[in-house]
Design an enzyme around this catalytic site. Structure first.
Site, short mmCIF file in Angstrom:
data_model
loop_
_atom_site.label_atom_id
_atom_site.label_comp_id
_atom_site.label_asym_id
_atom_site.label_seq_id
_atom_site.Cartn_x
_atom_site.Cartn_y
_atom_site.Cartn_z
N TYR A 171 -14.70 -12.48 -0.60
CA TYR A 171 -15.44 -11.23 -0.89
C TYR A 171 -16.62 -11.50 -1.81
O TYR A 171 -17.69 -10.90 -1.67
CB TYR A 171 -14.50 -10.19 -1.51
CG TYR A 171 -13.50 -9.62 -0.52
CD1 TYR A 171 -13.82 -8.53 0.28
CD2 TYR A 171 -12.23 -10.17 -0.38
CE1 TYR A 171 -12.91 -8.02 1.20
CE2 TYR A 171 -11.31 -9.67 0.52
CZ TYR A 171 -11.65 -8.59 1.31
OH TYR A 171 -10.75 -8.09 2.22
N ASP A 225 -6.69 -3.03 -7.71
CA ASP A 225 -7.23 -3.69 -6.51
C ASP A 225 -7.50 -5.15 -6.82
O ASP A 225 -7.83 -5.50 -7.97
CB ASP A 225 -8.51 -3.01 -6.04
CG ASP A 225 -8.83 -3.41 -4.60
OD1 ASP A 225 -8.30 -2.78 -3.67
OD2 ASP A 225 -9.57 -4.40 -4.41
N ARG A 281 -3.44 6.45 1.14
CA ARG A 281 -4.01 7.66 1.75
C ARG A 281 -3.10 8.38 2.73
O ARG A 281 -3.38 9.51 3.10
CB ARG A 281 -5.33 7.30 2.45
CG ARG A 281 -6.43 7.00 1.45
CD ARG A 281 -7.55 6.22 2.09
NE ARG A 281 -7.07 4.88 2.38
CZ ARG A 281 -7.82 3.92 2.91
NH1 ARG A 281 -9.06 4.17 3.24
NH2 ARG A 281 -7.32 2.72 3.13
N ARG A 329 0.83 -1.23 0.00
CA ARG A 329 0.00 0.00 0.00
C ARG A 329 0.86 1.27 0.00
O ARG A 329 0.47 2.28 0.59
CB ARG A 329 -0.96 0.04 1.20
CG ARG A 329 -2.07 -0.98 1.17
CD ARG A 329 -3.26 -0.52 0.32
NE ARG A 329 -4.17 -1.62 0.07
CZ ARG A 329 -5.31 -1.83 0.74
NH1 ARG A 329 -5.69 -0.99 1.66
NH2 ARG A 329 -6.07 -2.86 0.45
N ARG A 349 -6.51 11.13 -6.00
CA ARG A 349 -7.75 10.40 -5.80
C ARG A 349 -8.95 11.36 -5.89
O ARG A 349 -9.98 11.02 -6.47
CB ARG A 349 -7.72 9.71 -4.44
CG ARG A 349 -8.87 8.75 -4.21
CD ARG A 349 -8.70 8.17 -2.81
NE ARG A 349 -9.75 7.24 -2.43
CZ ARG A 349 -10.99 7.57 -2.17
NH1 ARG A 349 -11.38 8.83 -2.26
NH2 ARG A 349 -11.86 6.65 -1.79
O1 CP3 Z 1 -0.14 -1.89 -2.47
C1 CP3 Z 1 -0.39 -0.99 -3.30
O2 CP3 Z 1 -0.05 0.21 -3.13
C2 CP3 Z 1 -1.02 -1.39 -4.62
C3 CP3 Z 1 -2.42 -1.26 -4.75
C4 CP3 Z 1 -3.32 -2.16 -3.92
C5 CP3 Z 1 -4.53 -1.70 -3.35
N1 CP3 Z 1 -5.18 -2.76 -2.81
C6 CP3 Z 1 -5.03 -0.32 -3.40
C7 CP3 Z 1 -6.11 0.08 -2.46
C8 CP3 Z 1 -3.21 -3.52 -3.63
C9 CP3 Z 1 -2.07 -4.48 -3.92
C10 CP3 Z 1 -4.40 -3.89 -2.93
C11 CP3 Z 1 -4.67 -5.26 -2.49
C12 CP3 Z 1 -5.92 -5.55 -1.78
N2 CP3 Z 1 -7.15 -4.98 -1.94
C13 CP3 Z 1 -6.04 -6.58 -0.80
C14 CP3 Z 1 -4.94 -7.54 -0.41
C15 CP3 Z 1 -3.93 -6.94 0.51
C16 CP3 Z 1 -4.44 -6.64 1.89
O3 CP3 Z 1 -4.49 -5.45 2.24
O4 CP3 Z 1 -4.75 -7.60 2.61
C17 CP3 Z 1 -7.37 -6.57 -0.35
C18 CP3 Z 1 -7.96 -7.48 0.69
C19 CP3 Z 1 -8.06 -5.56 -1.08
C20 CP3 Z 1 -9.52 -5.22 -1.02
C21 CP3 Z 1 -9.72 -3.85 -0.53
N3 CP3 Z 1 -9.39 -2.71 -1.25
C22 CP3 Z 1 -10.28 -3.46 0.70
C23 CP3 Z 1 -10.76 -4.41 1.78
C24 CP3 Z 1 -10.28 -2.06 0.72
C25 CP3 Z 1 -10.88 -1.17 1.77
C26 CP3 Z 1 -10.05 -1.13 2.99
C27 CP3 Z 1 -9.05 0.00 2.92
O5 CP3 Z 1 -7.85 -0.23 3.15
O6 CP3 Z 1 -9.52 1.10 2.64
C28 CP3 Z 1 -9.66 -1.62 -0.48
C29 CP3 Z 1 -9.43 -0.22 -0.88
C30 CP3 Z 1 -8.06 0.16 -1.35
N4 CP3 Z 1 -7.27 -0.60 -2.19
C31 CP3 Z 1 -7.37 1.37 -1.06
C32 CP3 Z 1 -6.16 1.34 -1.75
C33 CP3 Z 1 -5.10 2.41 -1.81
C34 CP3 Z 1 -7.93 2.52 -0.24
C35 CP3 Z 1 -8.97 3.16 -1.10
C36 CP3 Z 1 -9.08 4.66 -1.01
O7 CP3 Z 1 -8.24 5.40 -1.58
O8 CP3 Z 1 -10.08 5.08 -0.43
#
Ligand code: CP3
Length: 343
Positions: A151, A74, A28, A24, A37
């Protein structure tokens, strides 16, 4: 040209300083991410707008000089490509239309139909492979089938993955069919990412820790092994990182059982234990607790040095044990890199 440090570590080389990137890392906690964003409007639009997705991928590279960039996308986009509805509730997380019966699983689109929806992701990869500094490795990724299935069955994130466990118990054949569909689609998705420029791919199995015994073998190990075998036959030499998060004892032998070149470790296992029991089989990645990016200070420096020291005798890529959180302080990230690189 000397080979990129991440690729050397993935081949098993022990480097004097471990290469570093961060889960990540585009996120944010960075003001420049929040600005892009906002420009995109919402999270999914950011994922599907190649110029902006490439921009946020590059932001942490410019600011910190990480050794790898991870494609901004994602793990749930593939659900949409298979025909599910997907949206993000602000402040809450993902929501999907559910898939809970054999008929609904059967009605999902076939693997080779995913590329229309995912075309913008491939375009992001193309932009990145042109624009990244020559020393920076580009990592593509997908969710592992079990985690994505949790999911799809629940329609949202769950604390205990209860709905997926329930379907697995009530109709194991249907659940297996869902895992098989996701496995096929993930192979095609990652293969395309590699064709357009990803140099390494990573499989995120964030909920692997809730699979026990035979279920861990059937739904974490087996699909991962099939994806890796097929990708390596299509792309000989492709390095692959697997992240069976919170697998605990399941980390032991995971690289051998799946063919992964590197096992990413969460921070519930000690680096000393992981060096003795997991790194013996090859490269590992991890595993500083993400909370240190919020709290910083001398405790953070000590914990970083402990991770570096524990893994120093084998191939290692430094990372957090899970994604950095929005409350993290970018100054702590800069300090982490400095300490890892000998500061
Ligand atoms: O790592 C990176 O910077 C690359 C991009 C990336 C994102 N999600 C961007 C993201 C990667 C590799 C993921 C993987 C992901 N997504 C996983 C596996 C890794 C982990 O964290 O266990 C999972 C389970 C998801 C599903 C997901 N996406 C959830 C549950 C959420 C909401 C929770 C949260 O952290 O907000 C997301 C949103 C998400 N994916 C964000 C980002 C940067 C935040 C969204 C925003 O900008 O509001």
């Amino acid at each position: 040209m000397t080979e990129k440090t991440i690729l050397r570590a993935l081949k098993g080389e022990v480097l004097p300083t471990p290469p570093i990137w961060m889960m990540r890392q585009a996120g944010r906690y960075l003001p420049e991410y929040r600005a892009t964003r906002a420009q995109a409007g919402d999270f999914l639009s950011l994922c599907y707008t190649p110029d902006l997705a490439a921009e946020v991928t590059l932001q942490p590279i410019r600011r910190f000089g990480f050794d790898a960039a991870i494609l901004f996308a994602d793990i749930l986009l593939i659900c949409q490509a298979l025909g599910a509805k997907l949206w993000f509730e602000t402040g809450e997380g993902p929501r999907l239309s559910t898939v809970t019966s054999a008929a609904e699983i059967e009605a999902l689109k076939p693997a080779d139909a995913i590329h229309d929806t995912l075309a913008p992701v491939y375009e992001t990869v193309r932009i990145l492979s042109r624009e990244l500094p020559k020393e920076t490795t580009l990592i593509g990724f997908a969710g592992a089938p079990w985690t994505v299935a949790t999911y799809m069955v629940a329609g949202r994130g769950t604390r205990d993955q209860g709905p997926a466990h329930a379907l697995k118990t009530s109709d194991r054949a249907a659940f297996q069919a869902l895992i098989d569909r996701l496995t096929d689609a993930t192979i095609d998705y990652l293969s395309m990412q590699v064709q357009v420029g990803a140099e390494v791919v990573k499989l995120f199995d964030s909920w692997a820790g809730s699979l026990k015994g035979q279920d861990f073998t059937d739904f974490a190990v087996a699909p991962t092994a099939r994806i890796i075998a097929e990708l390596k036959s299509r792309h000989p030499g492709l390095p692959i990182i697997a992240f069976p998060r919170e697998a605990g004892q399941g980390y032991v032998g995971f690289a051998r059982a799946t063919g992964a070149d590197c096992v990413a470790l969460d921070n519930s296992v000690s680096p000393e234990w992981a060096a003795a029991n997991v790194q013996v089989d090859g490269c590992v990645q991890g595993n500083l607790a993400p909370g240190y990016m919020v709290t910083g200070g001398p405790e953070m420096d000590t914990a970083i040095r402990q991770v570096v020291r524990a893994f120093a005798k084998g191939p290692h890529i430094f990372n957090l044990g899970h994604g950095i959180t929005p409350e993290a302080d970018p100054d702590n990230v800069a300090r982490m890199i400095e300490v890892v690189r000998g500061g």
